[in-house]
Structures are given as structure tokens and as C-alpha cells.
Design an enzyme around this catalytic site. Structure first.
Site, PDB file in Angstrom:
ATOM      1  CB  SER A 134      -1.032  -0.195   1.142  1.00 12.50           C
ATOM      2  OG  SER A 134      -1.727   0.793   1.131  1.00 12.50           O
ATOM      3  CE1 TYR A 158      -5.618   6.110  -2.853  1.00 10.45           C
ATOM      4  CE2 TYR A 158      -3.714   5.046  -1.573  1.00 10.45           C
ATOM      5  CZ  TYR A 158      -4.546   5.135  -2.165  1.00 10.45           C
ATOM      6  OH  TYR A 158      -5.897   4.760  -1.727  1.00 10.45           O
ATOM      7  CB  THR A 184      -5.131   3.707  -6.154  1.00 10.46           C
ATOM      8  OG1 THR A 184      -4.485   2.502  -6.004  1.00 10.46           O
ATOM      9  CG2 THR A 184      -6.618   3.863  -5.754  1.00 10.46           C
ATOM     10  CE  LYS A 300      -6.912  -1.838  -5.992  1.00 10.89           C
ATOM     11  NZ  LYS A 300      -8.088  -0.685  -5.169  1.00 10.89           N
ATOM     12  CG  HIS A 324     -11.143   2.434  -2.840  1.00  9.18           C
ATOM     13  ND1 HIS A 324      -9.986   2.373  -3.200  1.00  9.18           N
ATOM     14  CD2 HIS A 324     -10.636   2.406  -1.778  1.00  9.18           C
ATOM     15  CE1 HIS A 324      -8.545   3.575  -2.462  1.00  9.18           C
ATOM     16  NE2 HIS A 324      -9.511   2.961  -2.142  1.00  9.18           N
TER      17      HIS A 324
END
Length: 428
Positions: A134, A158, A184, A300, A324
């Protein structure tokens, strides 16, 4: 070395092991059904942490839609096929994987258990399941990579307002052995998450979930140059002071008062909030990432077939169909509902993966039948972490692997290639 018999009996052996242990009064590490697993996790996580992990956007209708989407398709088992040998392995981006499962990137895992990302890294490495690090992790990616050996790992990105920071994060991911970058797309802004809003709680403001940033040289350089005087400050209360202590303790380095006097811990939180994501991101920005990494790039959050076609046209290497986990748009289409049209739009040119709402091995089977190359598991493994740390994560993933393998065999399939649209029917 794993023999064919060991590989083909893995699911049955796990099943037998559980029942034999039961004869000795030994119970499984984690519950098997999702509702019981969630309940067990809730008993071990703070109310704020559970709200953050379990909640969805708005009235949380998308959470329910994700599950209803799976229920609209039913498996049609076939009989009298020799299923004594079952092979669940897949090839993905040149890697051979034992099962079509990966772990979703989930931020702030320290809310679930002190082992946080390290517990997940060790559990996935023990099973050969790829972990997607992450971007909002509680442990730096380098620390996780250090305990994983050669086990596969990807990195979730991100896209920050700073391209220099994006470049630095991706470079670090390459250096610590990540073999893909997952961008993402659906969280350029936080969704309207009512459970968190009711508690007025955002973990990042407590200095949680920003370990990738506090270990990044570009972020730390930006922090040194930051002008913090104009930043908004909360009202000073006992709660403010408790949260300040938490933030200071989360900041790397020794000496509480030294860190407090420096002002860097709170400045780091403010800087993160200011730059962590970029709402202005467009398709054209993808070229920057392509120029700055040799790794496969997956997008994603794709749910519309036209976006899938654009992804192919812009040269990305894969797609993860996702909403999500229902956390961003209330009333959004179910990820599994969107899967067939996205798969059709890509025309087999790039692999399509799925996450959101996956709860059982049967869900994995259905996703593969409708064209997914692999499936990412989210909340279930996070709840396993909450219940029993690394052992809980491993148990949840082993349960998924066994459930999927048994479902595949009982449906009359011996390989992933046998799992086709013809193995399903849509309920009326």
C-alpha cells in the site's frame, strides 16, 4: 520440493487437518465465514479503526451491490470428470503463481494489528501469493521486502501532486523487488465515508499510514522546505494533546521532545494531506509514469468499457476492475457486474483482475469464469490480521486457496483454463 500429490491434495489436506485438530479440541485460528470473521475482528479493533476498515461511502449501498453482483451468477457443476489432479497455478506478467490470488493494498494496517504490513508480508511470502504494498502503509516498503525473500510483490501508487515524489516512490518500488505498479485511480479525493465522518476520524491526521512518505527522501526534502506558518491548527483540547503525542511518536527518530520542538511531525502530516493525491490527473499523465519505470503498469478502479479501451490505447499493461470496496461512490456499479464488459473491451490484449466484494472461493471461481485473470482479496485478510496477526492472514488466505480449489474440482474443472463462461448461468 513440492510433489504432485502434495500439490493436488493441498485443499483436502487442509480440510482434514482442521477436522483432526477438532478431535483434540483445537479450533481454527480464524472463523471461516466472512460475517463471523468480521465480528471477531470488530472485537479487537478500536471503533475508529473498524469504522475505517469496514465502512463504505454514503449509505454503503455499493457494499451491498458488490455482493448482489456475485449472487446473480450461479455455478453449474459437471459430473464424472476425473478431478483427482487439480492445478490452480497461473502465469501473470512472466511469473508463475500458485493460485490466482493477490492481496489488495490496504492502508493503515496498524489499526488492525501491531504487525501491520509486516504480518501480511510474512504471510503472503510463506504462501507465494503476491502482496500489493500500500502507498498508505504503516511500514515502509523496504522493511516488508526484507522479510519476503524472492516472493512476488507489487506496489500501489497514489499519484501525488508532486511528480518528483511519484518518481521516487516508483524507483524505490523497483529497488525493493516489486514487479508491477498499480495506479489507484478512484481515490483522487476521499469519498463521503459516513462512518468516519460520524467519528470525525481520519487516521492520517494522527500520523498513521504515512510510512512510505516518512521514509522517502523527496518527501523529507519537501518537508524541510515547507512553510507551515499558515496551516490551520485544531482547537487545543486534551484530545488534541493525545493526538499530538501519537503523531510525534509515529515520526521516525529518537527523542520525543526533540522531535516535538522541531515541528516536523505535524508538518509531515499537513504536507501529506496537501499532496497525497492529484484530482487533476488525466490519461495524458500516464506517459510520465511509463517513462519512469520499466515495470508493468496496471490501472485500478476501471469500471467502464470505454475506460478499458483507453487503457489499452494508452499502453498500460493491465486493469484491476474495482470500486474500492464500495468506499468511494455510493450507488456505484458492482465491480463484478462491470467485469464482463471490461474484459470484452480489452479484447484479450491485457490481463484484467478484479477486487471488491470477494468473500469466498466460489467468488474467485465466478470471477475467473467471466474473464478475470486473477482476484485480489481485501477486507477478509485485514480482518484475519486483526484476529491473529500474521497467522490470521495466512489462515484466511489458505482458506481462500482451499475453498477455491475444492470449488474448481467439484465443478468439474482441473485447471484454470477449464473455468469458462459455460461453467456459469445467470439467475433470472
Amino acid at each position: 520440493m513440492t510433489t504432485d500429490r502434495q500439490k493436488n491434495m493441498a485443499a483436502l489436506d487442509r480440510q482434514r487437518h482442521i477436522y483432526v485438530n477438532g478431535m483434540a479440541g483445537l479450533r481454527p485460528v480464524v472463523p471461516f465465514d466472512f460475517q463471523s470473521l468480521e465480528t471477531a475482528a470488530r472485537q479487537r479493533i478500536s471503533k475508529e479503526g473498524f469504522a475505517y476498515m469496514a465502512g463504505g461511502a454514503g449509505q454503503e449501498s455499493t457494499l451491498q451491490t458488490n455482493r448482489r453482483a456475485f449472487d446473480q451468477w450461479q455455478i453449474v457443476p459437471r459430473m464424472l470428470r476425473d478431478v483427482s489432479h487439480r492445478d490452480t497455478s497461473i502465469q501473470l506478467f512472466g511469473q508463475s503463481l500458485p493460485t490466482p490470488l493477490l492481496t489488495c493494498p490496504i492502508g493503515v494496517l496498524e489499526m488492525a494489528h501491531p504487525e501491520a504490513d509486516l504480518g501480511v508480508a510474512k504471510a503472503t511470502a510463506g504462501l507465494g501469493i503476491p502482496m500489493i504494498f500500500s502507498n498508505q502503509a504503516s511500514v515502509p516498503m523496504e522493511d516488508c521486502a526484507a522479510v519476503m525473500g524472492q516472493s512476488p510483490r507489487w506496489f500501489q501508487l497514489y499519484w501525488s501532486k508532486s511528480n518528483e515524489l511519484v518518481q521516487s516512490l516508483v524507483s524505490r518500488a523497483e529497488q525493493c523487488g516489486c514487479t508491477a505498479v498499480v495506479v489507484t485511480l478512484d481515490t483522487t479525493m476521499l469519498g463521503w465515508r459516513t462512518r468516519d465522518l460520524n467519528l470525525a476520524y481520519l487516521p492520517f491526521l494522527r500520523g498513521m499510514g504515512i510510512a512510505q512518505y516518512l521514509s522517502d527522501p523527496v518527501f523529507l526534502s519537501m518537508l524541510a522546505q515547507m512553510q507551515a506558518a499558515s496551516a490551520a491548527r485544531p482547537k487545543i483540547t486534551l484530545t488534541t494533546l493525545r493526538n499530538l503525542i501519537t503523531v510525534v511518536n509515529k515520526y521516525p527518530g529518537r527523542g520525543f521532545f526533540k522531535k516535538l520542538r522541531s515541528g516536523k511531525p505535524m508538518a509531515a502530516v499537513r504536507l501529506f494531506i496537501d499532496i497525497y493525491s492529484r484530482p487533476s490527473l488525466t490519461w495524458e499523465d500516464l506517459s510520465f509514469l511509463r517513462k519512469n519505470t520499466r515495470l508493468p503498469i496496471l490501472l485500478k478502479g476501471i469500471l467502464h468499457p470505454e475506460d478499458a479501451q483507453k487503457a489499452v490505447a494508452y499502453g498500460v499493461d493491465g486493469i484491476i476492475v474495482s470500486n474500492h470496496g464500495g468506499r468511494q461512490v455510493d450507488g456505484a456499479i458492482g465491480a463484478f457486474t462491470a467485469l464482463p464488459s471490461v474484459v470484452a473491451a480489452t479484447q484479450g490484449q491485457i490481463p484484467v483482475l478484479l477486487d471488491s466484494g470477494v468473500r469466498t472461493g466460489a467468488d474467485v471461481f465466478k470471477a475467473l469464469a467471466l474473464g478475470a485473470k486473477a482476484v485480489c482479496i481485501g477486507r477478509p485478510y485485514a480482518y484475519g490480521l486483526a484476529v491473529a496477526g500474521q497467522a490470521g492472514v495466512a489462515a484466511v488466505l489458505q482458506n481462500f486457496m482451499a475453498d477455491f480449489e475444492l470449488t474448481m474440482g467439484l465443478a468439474g474443472c482441473t485447471t484454470i483454463a477449464n473455468i469458462t463462461p459455460e461453467t456459469l448461468v445467470k439467475s433470472e
